[in-house]
Motif scaffolding. Structure first.
Motif, mmCIF file in Angstrom:
data_model
loop_
_atom_site.group_PDB
_atom_site.id
_atom_site.type_symbol
_atom_site.label_atom_id
_atom_site.label_comp_id
_atom_site.label_asym_id
_atom_site.label_seq_id
_atom_site.Cartn_x
_atom_site.Cartn_y
_atom_site.Cartn_z
ATOM 1 N N VAL A 55 0.843 -1.204 0.000
ATOM 2 C CA VAL A 55 0.000 0.000 0.000
ATOM 3 C C VAL A 55 0.875 1.249 0.000
ATOM 4 O O VAL A 55 0.629 2.191 -0.766
ATOM 5 C CB VAL A 55 -0.968 -0.004 1.206
ATOM 6 N N ALA A 56 1.909 1.256 0.833
ATOM 7 C CA ALA A 56 2.813 2.408 0.888
ATOM 8 C C ALA A 56 3.516 2.601 -0.451
ATOM 9 O O ALA A 56 3.653 3.733 -0.938
ATOM 10 C CB ALA A 56 3.828 2.216 2.003
ATOM 11 N N GLY A 57 3.940 1.510 -1.071
ATOM 12 C CA GLY A 57 4.588 1.595 -2.377
ATOM 13 C C GLY A 57 3.645 2.117 -3.444
ATOM 14 O O GLY A 57 4.028 2.938 -4.285
ATOM 15 N N ALA A 58 2.401 1.670 -3.414
ATOM 16 C CA ALA A 58 1.416 2.119 -4.406
ATOM 17 C C ALA A 58 1.088 3.594 -4.228
ATOM 18 O O ALA A 58 0.867 4.315 -5.202
ATOM 19 C CB ALA A 58 0.150 1.278 -4.292
ATOM 20 N N LYS A 59 1.073 4.055 -2.980
ATOM 21 C CA LYS A 59 0.776 5.465 -2.729
ATOM 22 C C LYS A 59 1.926 6.378 -3.141
ATOM 23 O O LYS A 59 1.714 7.550 -3.424
ATOM 24 C CB LYS A 59 0.444 5.685 -1.260
ATOM 25 N N MET A 65 -1.650 6.999 -13.950
ATOM 26 C CA MET A 65 -2.637 5.921 -14.061
ATOM 27 C C MET A 65 -3.019 5.362 -12.689
ATOM 28 O O MET A 65 -4.054 4.723 -12.535
ATOM 29 C CB MET A 65 -2.092 4.791 -14.949
ATOM 30 N N MET A 66 -2.188 5.618 -11.682
ATOM 31 C CA MET A 66 -2.453 5.108 -10.339
ATOM 32 C C MET A 66 -3.254 6.082 -9.475
ATOM 33 O O MET A 66 -3.626 5.751 -8.355
ATOM 34 C CB MET A 66 -1.125 4.801 -9.630
ATOM 35 N N GLN A 67 -3.545 7.278 -9.974
ATOM 36 C CA GLN A 67 -4.219 8.294 -9.158
ATOM 37 C C GLN A 67 -5.590 7.836 -8.662
ATOM 38 O O GLN A 67 -5.943 8.069 -7.504
ATOM 39 C CB GLN A 67 -4.352 9.596 -9.924
ATOM 40 N N ALA A 68 -6.350 7.191 -9.505
ATOM 41 C CA ALA A 68 -7.686 6.744 -9.092
ATOM 42 C C ALA A 68 -7.578 5.672 -8.007
ATOM 43 O O ALA A 68 -8.371 5.662 -7.061
ATOM 44 C CB ALA A 68 -8.451 6.207 -10.290
ATOM 45 N N VAL A 69 -6.610 4.799 -8.130
ATOM 46 C CA VAL A 69 -6.425 3.739 -7.136
ATOM 47 C C VAL A 69 -5.916 4.329 -5.826
ATOM 48 O O VAL A 69 -6.342 3.919 -4.745
ATOM 49 C CB VAL A 69 -5.444 2.671 -7.672
ATOM 50 N N GLN A 70 -5.021 5.280 -5.904
ATOM 51 C CA GLN A 70 -4.467 5.898 -4.709
ATOM 52 C C GLN A 70 -5.534 6.646 -3.911
ATOM 53 O O GLN A 70 -5.426 6.754 -2.685
ATOM 54 C CB GLN A 70 -3.338 6.863 -5.084
ATOM 55 N N ALA A 71 -6.567 7.106 -4.556
ATOM 56 C CA ALA A 71 -7.635 7.848 -3.883
ATOM 57 C C ALA A 71 -8.533 6.940 -3.046
ATOM 58 O O ALA A 71 -9.147 7.384 -2.084
ATOM 59 C CB ALA A 71 -8.473 8.605 -4.905
ATOM 60 N N ASP A 72 -8.621 5.659 -3.399
ATOM 61 C CA ASP A 72 -9.495 4.715 -2.692
ATOM 62 C C ASP A 72 -8.645 3.780 -1.837
ATOM 63 O O ASP A 72 -8.277 2.687 -2.251
ATOM 64 C CB ASP A 72 -10.325 3.927 -3.706
ATOM 65 N N GLU A 73 -8.326 4.213 -0.635
ATOM 66 C CA GLU A 73 -7.410 3.460 0.220
ATOM 67 C C GLU A 73 -7.981 2.111 0.652
ATOM 68 O O GLU A 73 -7.250 1.132 0.761
ATOM 69 C CB GLU A 73 -7.029 4.280 1.449
ATOM 70 N N ALA A 74 -9.273 2.045 0.876
ATOM 71 C CA ALA A 74 -9.884 0.779 1.296
ATOM 72 C C ALA A 74 -9.732 -0.278 0.206
ATOM 73 O O ALA A 74 -9.384 -1.430 0.494
ATOM 74 C CB ALA A 74 -11.351 0.991 1.634
ATOM 75 N N LYS A 75 -9.982 0.115 -1.028
ATOM 76 C CA LYS A 75 -9.834 -0.834 -2.137
ATOM 77 C C LYS A 75 -8.375 -1.214 -2.333
ATOM 78 O O LYS A 75 -8.060 -2.364 -2.621
ATOM 79 C CB LYS A 75 -10.402 -0.222 -3.420
ATOM 80 N N LEU A 76 -7.483 -0.258 -2.156
ATOM 81 C CA LEU A 76 -6.058 -0.508 -2.285
ATOM 82 C C LEU A 76 -5.590 -1.507 -1.221
ATOM 83 O O LEU A 76 -4.838 -2.440 -1.528
ATOM 84 C CB LEU A 76 -5.297 0.803 -2.160
ATOM 85 N N LYS A 77 -6.064 -1.345 0.016
ATOM 86 C CA LYS A 77 -5.695 -2.271 1.087
ATOM 87 C C LYS A 77 -6.235 -3.674 0.839
ATOM 88 O O LYS A 77 -5.567 -4.665 1.087
ATOM 89 C CB LYS A 77 -6.183 -1.746 2.424
ATOM 90 N N ALA A 78 -7.464 -3.746 0.340
ATOM 91 C CA ALA A 78 -8.065 -5.055 0.061
ATOM 92 C C ALA A 78 -7.308 -5.763 -1.065
ATOM 93 O O ALA A 78 -7.037 -6.970 -0.977
ATOM 94 C CB ALA A 78 -9.530 -4.892 -0.314
ATOM 95 N N ALA A 79 -6.948 -5.038 -2.106
ATOM 96 C CA ALA A 79 -6.198 -5.627 -3.221
ATOM 97 C C ALA A 79 -4.816 -6.060 -2.754
ATOM 98 O O ALA A 79 -4.338 -7.142 -3.108
ATOM 99 C CB ALA A 79 -6.085 -4.639 -4.364
ATOM 100 N N ALA A 80 -4.163 -5.249 -1.943
ATOM 101 C CA ALA A 80 -2.832 -5.593 -1.435
ATOM 102 C C ALA A 80 -2.880 -6.833 -0.571
ATOM 103 O O ALA A 80 -1.990 -7.698 -0.654
ATOM 104 C CB ALA A 80 -2.263 -4.410 -0.651
ATOM 105 N N ALA A 81 -3.908 -6.970 0.235
ATOM 106 C CA ALA A 81 -4.051 -8.159 1.078
ATOM 107 C C ALA A 81 -4.204 -9.411 0.224
ATOM 108 O O ALA A 81 -3.646 -10.460 0.551
ATOM 109 C CB ALA A 81 -5.241 -7.990 2.012
ATOM 110 N N GLU A 82 -4.949 -9.319 -0.863
ATOM 111 C CA GLU A 82 -5.115 -10.471 -1.765
ATOM 112 C C GLU A 82 -3.819 -10.796 -2.490
ATOM 113 O O GLU A 82 -3.518 -11.962 -2.713
ATOM 114 C CB GLU A 82 -6.205 -10.185 -2.789
ATOM 115 N N ILE A 83 -3.064 -9.770 -2.866
ATOM 116 C CA ILE A 83 -1.840 -9.999 -3.641
ATOM 117 C C ILE A 83 -0.767 -10.663 -2.792
ATOM 118 O O ILE A 83 -0.123 -11.609 -3.240
ATOM 119 C CB ILE A 83 -1.336 -8.670 -4.246
ATOM 120 N N VAL A 84 -0.546 -10.209 -1.567
ATOM 121 C CA VAL A 84 0.551 -10.741 -0.767
ATOM 122 C C VAL A 84 0.198 -12.001 0.021
ATOM 123 O O VAL A 84 1.084 -12.601 0.621
ATOM 124 C CB VAL A 84 1.121 -9.676 0.209
ATOM 125 N N LYS A 85 -1.041 -12.420 0.001
ATOM 126 C CA LYS A 85 -1.406 -13.627 0.776
ATOM 127 C C LYS A 85 -0.751 -14.870 0.240
ATOM 128 O O LYS A 85 -0.311 -15.001 -0.830
ATOM 129 C CB LYS A 85 -2.910 -13.821 0.825
#
Length: 85
Positions: A55-59, A65-85
């Motif tokens: 999440v910190a790296g993405a921010k 192209m990442m601006q929309a994703v960076q604005a939605d922290e909840a979605k970013l955290k959920a995606a990061a949790a799925e990726i690193v699991k």
């Protein structure tokens, strides 16, 4: 009566099917993170060991192209949790 019960059951299954088939949060990332546009998901897994690091790296990315994703922290955290699991 059996036909009505069967029809109601079939209708309930059809109505609930979209809720069951929703994609994961990280599936939206895979469109760009395929290795050619952005680092692949496997590269992200090896680079970042925890979801918080990802999440910190993405921010910190400056790519527009990442601006929309960076604005939605909840979605970013959920995606990061799925990726690193």
């Amino acid at each position: 009566m059996k036909k009505l019960l069967l029809a109601m059951t079939a209708l309930a299954l059809v109505a609930l099917m979209p809720a069951v088939s929703m994609a994961g949060e990280s599936d939206t990332c895979k469109g760009c993170h395929n290795g050619s546009v952005a680092p692949s998901v496997d590269t992200l897994k090896s680079k970042y060991k925890t979801a918080d690091e990802l999440v910190a790296g993405a921010k910190n990315v400056k790519n527009p192209m990442m601006q929309a994703v960076q604005a939605d922290e909840a979605k970013l955290k959920a995606a990061a949790a799925e990726i690193v699991k």
